[in-house]
Design a protein around this motif. Structure first.
Motif, PDB file in Angstrom:
ATOM      1  N   PRO A 129       0.721  -1.337   0.065  1.00  0.00           N
ATOM      2  CA  PRO A 129       0.006  -0.080   0.089  1.00  0.00           C
ATOM      3  C   PRO A 129       0.934   1.368   0.114  1.00  0.00           C
ATOM      4  CG  PRO A 129      -0.889  -1.522   1.645  1.00  0.00           C
ATOM      5  CD  PRO A 129       0.523  -2.141   1.228  1.00  0.00           C
ATOM      6  N   ILE A 130       1.985   1.328   0.686  1.00  0.00           N
ATOM      7  CA  ILE A 130       2.771   2.458   0.738  1.00  0.00           C
ATOM      8  C   ILE A 130       3.669   2.600  -0.234  1.00  0.00           C
ATOM      9  CG2 ILE A 130       4.856   3.374   1.806  1.00  0.00           C
ATOM     10  CD1 ILE A 130       4.039   2.091   4.370  1.00  0.00           C
ATOM     11  N   ALA A 131       4.079   1.437  -1.286  1.00  0.00           N
ATOM     12  CA  ALA A 131       4.742   1.646  -2.496  1.00  0.00           C
ATOM     13  C   ALA A 131       3.798   2.225  -3.604  1.00  0.00           C
ATOM     14  CB  ALA A 131       5.324   0.291  -2.869  1.00  0.00           C
ATOM     15  N   ALA A 132       2.458   1.698  -3.517  1.00  0.00           N
ATOM     16  CA  ALA A 132       1.592   2.015  -4.525  1.00  0.00           C
ATOM     17  C   ALA A 132       1.123   3.419  -4.308  1.00  0.00           C
ATOM     18  CB  ALA A 132       0.290   1.309  -4.308  1.00  0.00           C
ATOM     19  N   GLU A 133       1.176   4.159  -3.120  1.00  0.00           N
ATOM     20  CA  GLU A 133       0.789   5.438  -2.955  1.00  0.00           C
ATOM     21  C   GLU A 133       1.790   6.152  -3.312  1.00  0.00           C
ATOM     22  OE1 GLU A 133      -0.316   6.638   1.091  1.00  0.00           O
ATOM     23  OE2 GLU A 133      -1.578   5.018   1.220  1.00  0.00           O
ATOM     24  N   ILE A 134       3.228   5.838  -3.226  1.00  0.00           N
ATOM     25  CA  ILE A 134       4.229   6.610  -3.888  1.00  0.00           C
ATOM     26  C   ILE A 134       4.210   6.710  -5.161  1.00  0.00           C
ATOM     27  CG2 ILE A 134       6.872   6.737  -3.795  1.00  0.00           C
ATOM     28  CD1 ILE A 134       6.661   5.448  -0.821  1.00  0.00           C
ATOM     29  N   HIS A 157       1.343  -7.763 -11.377  1.00  0.00           N
ATOM     30  CA  HIS A 157       1.435  -9.160 -11.645  1.00  0.00           C
ATOM     31  C   HIS A 157       0.457  -9.969 -10.659  1.00  0.00           C
ATOM     32  CE1 HIS A 157       3.284 -12.920 -12.975  1.00  0.00           C
ATOM     33  NE2 HIS A 157       3.548 -13.423 -11.770  1.00  0.00           N
ATOM     34  N   GLU A 158       0.237  -9.617  -9.433  1.00  0.00           N
ATOM     35  CA  GLU A 158      -0.783 -10.505  -8.880  1.00  0.00           C
ATOM     36  C   GLU A 158      -2.175  -9.455  -8.144  1.00  0.00           C
ATOM     37  OE1 GLU A 158       0.863  -8.274  -5.767  1.00  0.00           O
ATOM     38  OE2 GLU A 158       2.410  -9.636  -6.286  1.00  0.00           O
ATOM     39  N   LYS A 159      -2.961 -10.096  -8.084  1.00  0.00           N
ATOM     40  CA  LYS A 159      -4.392  -9.453  -7.451  1.00  0.00           C
ATOM     41  C   LYS A 159      -4.068  -8.510  -6.394  1.00  0.00           C
ATOM     42  CE  LYS A 159      -9.135 -10.430  -7.114  1.00  0.00           C
ATOM     43  NZ  LYS A 159      -9.386  -8.702  -7.098  1.00  0.00           N
ATOM     44  N   GLU A 160      -3.530  -8.878  -5.280  1.00  0.00           N
ATOM     45  CA  GLU A 160      -3.301  -7.962  -4.260  1.00  0.00           C
ATOM     46  C   GLU A 160      -2.769  -6.482  -4.604  1.00  0.00           C
ATOM     47  OE1 GLU A 160      -1.162  -7.434   0.090  1.00  0.00           O
ATOM     48  OE2 GLU A 160      -0.701  -9.189  -1.237  1.00  0.00           O
ATOM     49  N   ASN A 161      -1.896  -6.415  -5.508  1.00  0.00           N
ATOM     50  CA  ASN A 161      -1.406  -4.905  -5.878  1.00  0.00           C
ATOM     51  C   ASN A 161      -2.308  -4.578  -6.821  1.00  0.00           C
ATOM     52  OD1 ASN A 161       1.113  -3.849  -4.882  1.00  0.00           O
ATOM     53  ND2 ASN A 161       2.440  -5.507  -5.926  1.00  0.00           N
ATOM     54  N   TYR A 162      -2.909  -5.329  -7.617  1.00  0.00           N
ATOM     55  CA  TYR A 162      -4.099  -4.724  -8.623  1.00  0.00           C
ATOM     56  C   TYR A 162      -5.408  -4.311  -7.819  1.00  0.00           C
ATOM     57  CZ  TYR A 162      -7.734  -4.375 -12.174  1.00  0.00           C
ATOM     58  OH  TYR A 162      -8.740  -3.815 -12.674  1.00  0.00           O
ATOM     59  N   ASP A 163      -5.743  -4.814  -6.579  1.00  0.00           N
ATOM     60  CA  ASP A 163      -6.529  -4.369  -5.962  1.00  0.00           C
ATOM     61  C   ASP A 163      -6.136  -2.823  -5.075  1.00  0.00           C
ATOM     62  OD1 ASP A 163      -8.384  -6.193  -6.782  1.00  0.00           O
ATOM     63  OD2 ASP A 163      -8.063  -7.387  -4.902  1.00  0.00           O
ATOM     64  N   ILE A 164      -5.063  -2.940  -4.712  1.00  0.00           N
ATOM     65  CA  ILE A 164      -4.578  -1.817  -4.110  1.00  0.00           C
ATOM     66  C   ILE A 164      -4.375  -0.431  -5.194  1.00  0.00           C
ATOM     67  CG2 ILE A 164      -2.503  -0.746  -3.029  1.00  0.00           C
ATOM     68  CD1 ILE A 164      -1.857  -3.664  -1.965  1.00  0.00           C
ATOM     69  N   TYR A 165      -3.707  -0.768  -6.305  1.00  0.00           N
ATOM     70  CA  TYR A 165      -3.955   0.420  -7.315  1.00  0.00           C
ATOM     71  C   TYR A 165      -5.049   0.671  -7.784  1.00  0.00           C
ATOM     72  CZ  TYR A 165       1.368   0.380  -7.701  1.00  0.00           C
ATOM     73  OH  TYR A 165       2.630   0.853  -7.605  1.00  0.00           O
ATOM     74  N   SER A 166      -6.169   0.001  -7.945  1.00  0.00           N
ATOM     75  CA  SER A 166      -7.423  -0.099  -8.267  1.00  0.00           C
ATOM     76  C   SER A 166      -8.083   0.897  -7.450  1.00  0.00           C
ATOM     77  CB  SER A 166      -8.210  -1.174  -8.580  1.00  0.00           C
ATOM     78  OG  SER A 166      -9.571  -0.871  -8.863  1.00  0.00           O
ATOM     79  N   GLU A 167      -8.068   0.712  -6.127  1.00  0.00           N
ATOM     80  CA  GLU A 167      -8.415   1.707  -5.200  1.00  0.00           C
ATOM     81  C   GLU A 167      -7.889   2.937  -5.060  1.00  0.00           C
ATOM     82  OE1 GLU A 167     -10.360   3.593  -1.885  1.00  0.00           O
ATOM     83  OE2 GLU A 167     -11.108   1.822  -2.896  1.00  0.00           O
ATOM     84  N   LEU A 169      -6.198   4.695  -7.482  1.00  0.00           N
ATOM     85  CA  LEU A 169      -6.580   5.509  -8.916  1.00  0.00           C
ATOM     86  C   LEU A 169      -8.136   5.753  -9.047  1.00  0.00           C
ATOM     87  CD1 LEU A 169      -4.409   3.051 -11.150  1.00  0.00           C
ATOM     88  CD2 LEU A 169      -4.047   5.607 -10.618  1.00  0.00           C
ATOM     89  N   SER A 170      -9.057   5.116  -8.286  1.00  0.00           N
ATOM     90  CA  SER A 170     -10.459   5.268  -8.512  1.00  0.00           C
ATOM     91  C   SER A 170     -11.001   6.657  -7.364  1.00  0.00           C
ATOM     92  CB  SER A 170     -11.426   4.116  -8.038  1.00  0.00           C
ATOM     93  OG  SER A 170     -11.042   4.046  -6.623  1.00  0.00           O
ATOM     94  N   ARG A 171      -9.804   7.021  -6.661  1.00  0.00           N
ATOM     95  CA  ARG A 171     -10.030   8.160  -5.941  1.00  0.00           C
ATOM     96  C   ARG A 171     -10.087   9.553  -6.643  1.00  0.00           C
ATOM     97  NH1 ARG A 171      -6.186   6.789  -1.189  1.00  0.00           N
ATOM     98  NH2 ARG A 171      -7.013   4.562  -0.421  1.00  0.00           N
ATOM     99  N   ASN A 172      -9.574   9.590  -7.519  1.00  0.00           N
ATOM    100  CA  ASN A 172      -9.249  10.770  -8.163  1.00  0.00           C
ATOM    101  C   ASN A 172      -9.093  10.634  -9.671  1.00  0.00           C
ATOM    102  OD1 ASN A 172      -7.189   9.921  -6.846  1.00  0.00           O
ATOM    103  ND2 ASN A 172      -6.208  11.949  -6.665  1.00  0.00           N
TER     104      ASN A 172
END
Length: 172
Positions: A129-134, A157-167, A169-172
Motif C-alpha cells: 500500500p505504501i509503495a502504491a501510494e508513492i 502481476h498479482e491481484k493484491e497489488n491490482y486491488d490496491i492500485y485500483s482503489e 486510482l479510483s479516488r481521483n
C-alpha cells in the motif's frame, strides 16, 4: 494523458518502454527482473553489461535504458528500487526517485507509452500500500508537468497489488 491499470505479465505489454525493477548489478535476478531478461533475450543483458562497464552499478533510485530485445516494447528502463528496512523517509524518497528518473529517461528517449511494475514490493519487501501510494503520487505529479507521456500503464502481476492500485486510482 491516460493512466491504465492491468493485471498481467509486463513482458507482454505493447508500449514504447517497460520499466524493470532491477537490482543494482543490472545482471538480472528474480521476479520481474528475471522475467524481463528471460523474455527479452541476451541483447538486454549485453547492453546492461556495457552500461556496468561504463558506469559501474546502478544506484538506488536511478535508472538506465536498454533495448527491449525480443519484447514487444522498444526499450527497457531498468531502475533500482530501495529495500524496505526501517520505512524511513529516505527509503520513500528513493522509491519516488525510481519512478521519476524512469519517466525522465523515457521522455529523453521519445517514449510516449510506458508500463511500470510494482517496484520494490517483491523481495525488497516494501509494503504494497505504501509503495502504491508513492508510485501513483509520483507519476501523477510528473504527468501533470510533462505531457509527452500519453499513456502510463501500471502492470500488477498479482491481484493484491491490482486491488490496491485500483482503489488508489479510483479516488481521483
Amino acid at each position: 494523458m491516460k493512466i491504465t491499470l492491468i493485471q498481467g505479465d509486463i513482458t507482454q505489454i505493447k508500449v514504447d518502454a517497460i520499466v524493470n525493477a532491477a537490482n543494482s548489478s543490472l545482471l538480472g535476478g528474480g521476479g520481474v527482473d528475471g522475467a524481463i531478461h528471460r523474455a527479452g533475450g541476451p541483447a538486454i543483458l549485453e547492453e546492461c553489461r556495457r552500461i556496468r562497464d561504463r558506469q559501474g552499478r546502478c544506484a538506488t533510485g536511478e535508472a538506465v535504458i536498454t533495448t527491449a530485445g525480443k519484447l514487444p516494447a522498444k526499450y527497457v528502463i531498468h531502475t533500482v528500487g530501495p529495500v524496505w528496512n526501517k520505512g524511513n523517509d529516505e527509503e520513500k524518497r528513493l522509491l519516488r526517485n525510481a519512478y521519476i528518473n524512469s519517466l525522465l529517461l523515457a521522455v529523453k528517449h521519445g517514449v510516449e507509452t510506458i508500463a511500470f511494475p510494482n517496484i520494490s514490493t517483491g523481495v525488497y519487501h516494501f509494503p504494497k500500500p505504501i509503495a502504491a501510494e508513492i508510485a501513483v503520487a509520483a507519476v501523477k505529479e510528473f504527468l501533470a508537468q510533462d505531457n509527452r507521456i500519453t499513456n502510463l500503464v501500471f502492470v500488477c502481476h498479482e491481484k493484491e497489488n491490482y486491488d490496491i492500485y485500483s482503489e488508489l486510482l479510483s479516488r481521483n
